[in-house]
Write an enzyme that holds these catalytic residues in place. Structure first.
Site, mmCIF file in Angstrom:
data_model
loop_
_atom_site.group_PDB
_atom_site.id
_atom_site.type_symbol
_atom_site.label_atom_id
_atom_site.label_comp_id
_atom_site.label_asym_id
_atom_site.label_seq_id
_atom_site.Cartn_x
_atom_site.Cartn_y
_atom_site.Cartn_z
ATOM 1 N N HIS A 1 -40.089 1.329 -27.983
ATOM 2 C CA HIS A 1 -40.738 0.263 -28.746
ATOM 3 C C HIS A 1 -41.320 0.772 -30.059
ATOM 4 O O HIS A 1 -41.150 0.153 -31.109
ATOM 5 C CB HIS A 1 -41.866 -0.365 -27.915
ATOM 6 C CG HIS A 1 -41.391 -1.232 -26.800
ATOM 7 N ND1 HIS A 1 -41.700 -2.570 -26.709
ATOM 8 C CD2 HIS A 1 -40.617 -0.963 -25.718
ATOM 9 C CE1 HIS A 1 -41.147 -3.084 -25.622
ATOM 10 N NE2 HIS A 1 -40.501 -2.120 -25.005
ATOM 11 N N ASP B 1 -46.356 -6.064 -30.809
ATOM 12 C CA ASP B 1 -45.237 -5.860 -29.889
ATOM 13 C C ASP B 1 -45.165 -7.044 -28.928
ATOM 14 O O ASP B 1 -46.154 -7.767 -28.730
ATOM 15 C CB ASP B 1 -45.455 -4.559 -29.105
ATOM 16 C CG ASP B 1 -44.314 -4.238 -28.163
ATOM 17 O OD1 ASP B 1 -43.351 -3.602 -28.607
ATOM 18 O OD2 ASP B 1 -44.374 -4.632 -26.978
ATOM 19 N N THR C 1 -38.449 -5.941 -30.365
ATOM 20 C CA THR C 1 -37.650 -4.717 -30.413
ATOM 21 C C THR C 1 -36.266 -4.875 -29.785
ATOM 22 O O THR C 1 -35.463 -3.937 -29.836
ATOM 23 C CB THR C 1 -38.386 -3.576 -29.685
ATOM 24 O OG1 THR C 1 -38.724 -4.012 -28.357
ATOM 25 C CG2 THR C 1 -39.666 -3.206 -30.418
ATOM 26 N N TRP D 1 -31.473 -1.423 -26.362
ATOM 27 C CA TRP D 1 -31.074 -2.036 -27.626
ATOM 28 C C TRP D 1 -31.004 -1.023 -28.766
ATOM 29 O O TRP D 1 -30.087 -1.075 -29.596
ATOM 30 C CB TRP D 1 -32.020 -3.180 -27.975
ATOM 31 C CG TRP D 1 -31.547 -4.007 -29.134
ATOM 32 C CD1 TRP D 1 -32.135 -4.147 -30.355
ATOM 33 C CD2 TRP D 1 -30.350 -4.804 -29.184
ATOM 34 N NE1 TRP D 1 -31.408 -4.987 -31.153
ATOM 35 C CE2 TRP D 1 -30.299 -5.409 -30.460
ATOM 36 C CE3 TRP D 1 -29.335 -5.077 -28.271
ATOM 37 C CZ2 TRP D 1 -29.265 -6.257 -30.844
ATOM 38 C CZ3 TRP D 1 -28.292 -5.919 -28.652
ATOM 39 C CH2 TRP D 1 -28.273 -6.492 -29.933
ATOM 40 N N GLU E 1 -27.619 2.275 -32.501
ATOM 41 C CA GLU E 1 -27.200 3.607 -32.946
ATOM 42 C C GLU E 1 -25.692 3.784 -32.770
ATOM 43 O O GLU E 1 -25.003 4.306 -33.653
ATOM 44 C CB GLU E 1 -27.932 4.698 -32.155
ATOM 45 C CG GLU E 1 -29.378 4.911 -32.564
ATOM 46 C CD GLU E 1 -30.013 6.071 -31.817
ATOM 47 O OE1 GLU E 1 -29.283 6.812 -31.116
ATOM 48 O OE2 GLU E 1 -31.235 6.251 -31.931
ATOM 49 N N GLU F 1 -34.406 -4.972 -19.928
ATOM 50 C CA GLU F 1 -33.465 -6.059 -20.195
ATOM 51 C C GLU F 1 -32.046 -5.536 -20.387
ATOM 52 O O GLU F 1 -31.170 -6.225 -20.917
ATOM 53 C CB GLU F 1 -33.921 -6.850 -21.434
ATOM 54 C CG GLU F 1 -33.420 -6.379 -22.779
ATOM 55 C CD GLU F 1 -34.022 -5.076 -23.286
ATOM 56 O OE1 GLU F 1 -33.652 -4.639 -24.388
ATOM 57 O OE2 GLU F 1 -34.854 -4.482 -22.583
ATOM 58 N N GLN F 2 -31.787 -4.310 -19.915
ATOM 59 C CA GLN F 2 -30.495 -3.672 -20.191
ATOM 60 C C GLN F 2 -29.314 -4.381 -19.524
ATOM 61 O O GLN F 2 -28.199 -4.378 -20.065
ATOM 62 C CB GLN F 2 -30.559 -2.198 -19.778
ATOM 63 C CG GLN F 2 -31.510 -1.396 -20.641
ATOM 64 C CD GLN F 2 -31.907 -0.081 -20.029
ATOM 65 O OE1 GLN F 2 -31.346 0.355 -19.032
ATOM 66 N NE2 GLN F 2 -32.891 0.579 -20.628
#
Length: 489
Positions: free
Chosen positions: A16, A127, A149, A382, A387, A403-404
């Site tokens: 984050h 956040d 994020t 994320w 990347e 949350e992947q």
């Protein structure tokens, strides 16, 4: 002229804080009318040496336009008064952050007293789990902005779940891992409940209720800044044009591609990194599959052996970042194994000498940038997704937490940017991915002529162009800057 002072309150977790503070750097570099004060909260359950290393590095490199205030650590009343009660991690995080309100209030008062002649308070940047600080911003009569994020699609899901809870009386804890299919405006396809974040099902430990309380404050924001961009998530971003949402500012990708230092850095780490890069230098272009599962990515021993067998059977070259879980019952970050032979199949390291390398912590972005990397088996955080797209490396999905699972579904089913190994794997729920599934995913990932590779290379061009003058995110940042200045009382 007084500078516009923004107070940032990030979650002190590496997934984050990095993107949020990289945005702070981007903002003050883009427009010298701004200065930023970052309030670092200390949370016992998030003691992460990587965060401390990053903050030290950033503090030494940024200009006087960004300053850091470290708030004192508070005892956690939940843990002190209820030592035998099992609370969900999200509940503890949200509660601990809310307990910091008085510290934040005092820090901002002191800040205004010290800089009254040179700055004017322009707002708070929060956040997704620190949205309770809206109350403090309101006390000072300034707007709050959310820095989200994760993806715009996930942001849309949070609004949808809140509406189901508030207006239709839906118990969202009963949705998680059910057979339900959700029609969510920010997704093109219906979303299977099995890929919803596990926290939404945490009823007994209070995690679901705490998360819903956090997202219930989203509508009070003056604007929502999301680490994504139009060319990647056009459907999700455009879905916010309908309805009563705060203004959305897609500003991504916001990345720190130079953060290469091991959190517990010493001279041996420099030698290890040099050894890794030297090994990659001797591999053919696009020939290596890279397996890396994020700062919290760990597996039980049986699953580790299945991964090893799949890699050996696939016969592809590989670089595998394998981390050791913390001791059972302890809240701690993963560490590196001291003896890999204890966890890998007997003889595996000998049999794969020359074609594979098993390592501990690795500077992920540096590895992804290397021309020998041909595919990335990822936990689908994320930041890692962005990347990978930045370097045009295609992904095979293996989500683990947070949350992947939703990100994996989004990549495979919505965006066509990933190969599926698994979409709904969740650590600690007894799931097991077999050797054959892993090997099949790796083979599909590493095929030279697959559509996912083509899409990843195409997205590499989009993701870089969006940040330059005239690009969608560059233009959106200009709009945000003027809106913040206009919103100053």
């Amino acid at each position: 002229m007084k500078k516009a002072e923004l107070v940032f309150i990030p979650l002190p977790s590496i997934g984050h804080i990095v993107s949020m503070l990289e945005f702070a750097k981007l903002l003050v570099h883009r427009d010298d009318r701004f200065s930023v004060t970052v309030l670092i909260v200390k949370l016992p359950m998030l003691e992460d040496s990587a965060v401390n290393t990053y903050i030290r590095s950033l503090s030494a490199s940024v200009s006087e336009s960004i300053r850091f205030i470290h708030l004192p650590q508070l005892d956690d009343p939940q843990l002190t008064s209820n030592p035998k009660t099992v609370f969900d991690a999200t509940y503890l995080l949200c509660s601990s952050i809310e307990d910091q309100k008085s510290l934040v209030r005092n820090a901002v008062k002191q800040l205004l007293t010290q800089s009254e002649s040179s700055t004017r308070l322009a707002g708070f940047v929060l956040d997704m789990l620190s949205t309770s600080m809206v109350d403090v911003a309101d006390e000072f009569g300034v707007p709050s902005y959310l820095f989200f994020t994760a993806s715009a699609a996930f942001l849309g899901l949070t609004f949808h779940l809140q509406a189901l809870h508030d207006h239709q009386g839906v118990d969202v804890t009963e949705l998680v891992d059910s057979e339900a299919e959700l029609v969510v405006p920010s997704f093109i396809n219906s979303v299977p409940a099995r890929v919803l974040p596990a926290v939404l099902g945490e009823k007994q430990g209070g995690g679901s209720a705490a998360f819903l309380r956090c997202i219930s404050r989203f509508r009070e924001m003056k604007g929502i800044l999301v680490n994504s961009f139009m060319e990647l998530e056009s459907h999700a971003i455009n879905s916010f044009l309908e309805g009563t949402f705060p203004p959305l500012y897609p500003l991504g990708p916001i990345l720190n591609l130079k953060h290469r230092e091991h959190p517990d850095h010493d001279d041996d780490d420099d030698d290890t990194n040099m050894d890794i890069m030297n090994w990659l230098d001797h591999q053919p272009p696009s020939s290596v599959v890279f397996l890396c599962f994020g700062s919290h990515g760990i597996f039980p021993l049986d699953q580790v052996k299945e991964i090893a067998q799949a890699l050996e059977s696939s016969q592809y070259r590989f670089l595998w970042s394998l981390r050791r879980p913390p001791p059972k019952g302890e809240i701690a970050m993963p560490s590196d194994y001291t003896n890999l032979e204890e966890v890998l199949p007997q003889g595996f390291l000998d049999r794969t000498t020359g074609i594979g390398k098993v390592i501990g912590w690795v500077p992920q972005s540096v590895v992804l940038a290397h021309p020998s990397i041909g595919g990335f088996v990822s936990h689908c955080g994320w930041n890692s997704i962005l990347e990978s797209l930045w370097y045009g490396v295609s992904i095979a999905t293996w989500p683990i937490y947070s949350e992947q699972q939703l990100n994996a579904f989004h990549l495979v089913k919505e965006l066509g940017l990933a190969i599926e190994i698994t979409l709904d794997y969740k650590f600690n729920n007894g799931q097991f991915v077999r050797t054959e599934e892993i090997e099949n995913g790796i083979r599909n990932l590493m095929k030279n002529d697959n559509e996912v590779k083509r899409r990843a290379k195409e997205m590499k061009e989009y993701i870089r162009n969006t940040l330059i003058e005239g690009g969608s995110s560059h233009t959106c940042l200009a709009r945000l800057i003027e809106d913040i200045i206009t919103n100053i009382v």
